[in-house]
Design a protein around this motif. Sequence first.
Motif, PDB file in Angstrom:
ATOM      1  N   GLN A 134     -58.124  -2.279   2.712  1.00 14.74           N
ATOM      2  CA  GLN A 134     -59.443  -2.219   1.604  1.00 14.74           C
ATOM      3  C   GLN A 134     -60.713  -1.992   2.450  1.00 14.74           C
ATOM      4  N   ARG A 193     -59.086   1.401  -2.200  1.00 15.06           N
ATOM      5  CA  ARG A 193     -60.180   1.077  -2.908  1.00 15.06           C
ATOM      6  C   ARG A 193     -59.874   1.728  -4.437  1.00 15.06           C
ATOM      7  N   GLN A 209     -56.715  -2.039  -5.615  1.00 15.53           N
ATOM      8  CA  GLN A 209     -57.338  -3.414  -5.500  1.00 15.53           C
ATOM      9  C   GLN A 209     -56.353  -4.599  -5.595  1.00 15.53           C
TER      10      GLN A 209
END
Length: 524
Positions: free
Chosen positions: A53, A64, A69
């Motif tokens: 990330q 991302r 996520q």
Amino acid sequence: MPLPTEDMAWPPTDPAVQEAMADWDAWYSSDPDQLVERYRLRGERGYQNRPSQLRGGVVGRFARWWWGQPTALGEKRTKIHIPLAADIARTSSDLLFSEPPRVTAEAGGDTQDLLDDLMETSLYPTLLEGAEVGAALGGTYYRVSWDIAVRPQPWITTVAADGAHPEFSYGVMTAVTFWRVVVRDDQTLWRHLERHERGRILHGLYKGAQYRLGKAMPLTAQPATQDFQPVVETGAPGHLTAAYAPNMRPARGWRNTPAAAYLGQSDYQGVEGLFDALDETWASWMRDLRLGKGRISLPAGYLTSNGPGMGVTADLDREVYAPLNIPPTGDGGITVSQFQIRVAEHRETAQSLFEQAVRQAGYSAASFGAVGDGTAVTATEIRARQGRSMTTRARKALYQHQPLSDILAALLAVSAGPLFKVPGLDLDPPRVEFQDSVQEDPKTIAETVNLLRQAEAASTDTLVRMQHPDWDEDRIAAEVAGILAESGRAVTDPAALGEGGDGLEPPDDETAEDIPPDGPPTAG
């Protein structure tokens, strides 16, 4: 070129192509778990923050994305997937093969009967399947298959684009190697490789790992391959028993990659970000619904104790409660909490993302039922609403003609060869014609036919063909003869009467002897 004899990286295709096809396959699968695994780079299913990330470049960019996520600690995953990608692939297949293509053998006869039987029994659903997967992965492979224990004659099957390694020469496929995993045992994979060359098919079995082909093993080492021969002569030396049909070309993502320059372009190429944003929008909408549920706050006097350690409950149907000693300025009533649910904002955002995604994929929103009030429309109106979809369909059909003709010619050659010895087959490549995907309403066609007849602007044969475009020549001829006979317009061909009318039948009350040799008398 023979099958591999040493261990090597597998699959042998360019890594960029492998990654792209894996992404498209995840969207096509409509499986949220597969999307999470794919966009978090095949990490563990625990939802911890990962170094990816924080990275830059391609890895960090995909991590991302919304599907990349991580889920916050202490919360459950509430992500929602809208299967628009799968809907696009299915719509592409339905538009391209809404009707079976017309396959015609020049010689007709037994060859045409074989092709018609093949289309009715197995080829049409195979084409629908191949077109759907091909729209997702950029193309599909057709191959001639046979197994006497299953069917007495060969037939055509499909192979997805991520299960093949083709070889091209100036855009023409000269050979292809298909593979499948026959056994997966922990970290060990047994792969069956099937290589198609002109006139022969090679089979091999390999024991390797996830990304390594491994060691060549005897075909008898696994039940799934024990009946295969290492080399199979097809009996059709001039034909490759496999063909590649690209979805569309060029593939924007790797047109400068030599090993992948002739592969097709997926409908999803460049649209993945819109798919991701659409899922995020729907998840936000559902989050508003969860948080916006009406909740009430009750004072202690409205609660009933269930005993020590058993908690308290509220009976919302109770009508009488004991009064409370509340100061005059105190607030002892029921408090209702109701948050706003942003329905219009989410709906408009989702609609905009949907329209942009299908437009980038090459389709009109009308092809997905996004417009229309349910009233009947003509074929012309349908074509107007679906103009972009019809253009994309026509473009895709161009890339299907030659592969279908080639694979059908290979099937005829194998059928006529020493393996099956089917007599009387014409080995010329058959002609493939795609049908109109939007048919006029029968009532509309009948009105047009009637107007043309009244204007004497078309023959009976032409009018019958307009009303019944799917009929063959014999049925059309019989229908034309029936119409002419019923309407009294059928007349005997004068050329069939003979000179002087000798072919005329005598009246019922006369005999042939009563008629003079020079023919019946004439007036005057």
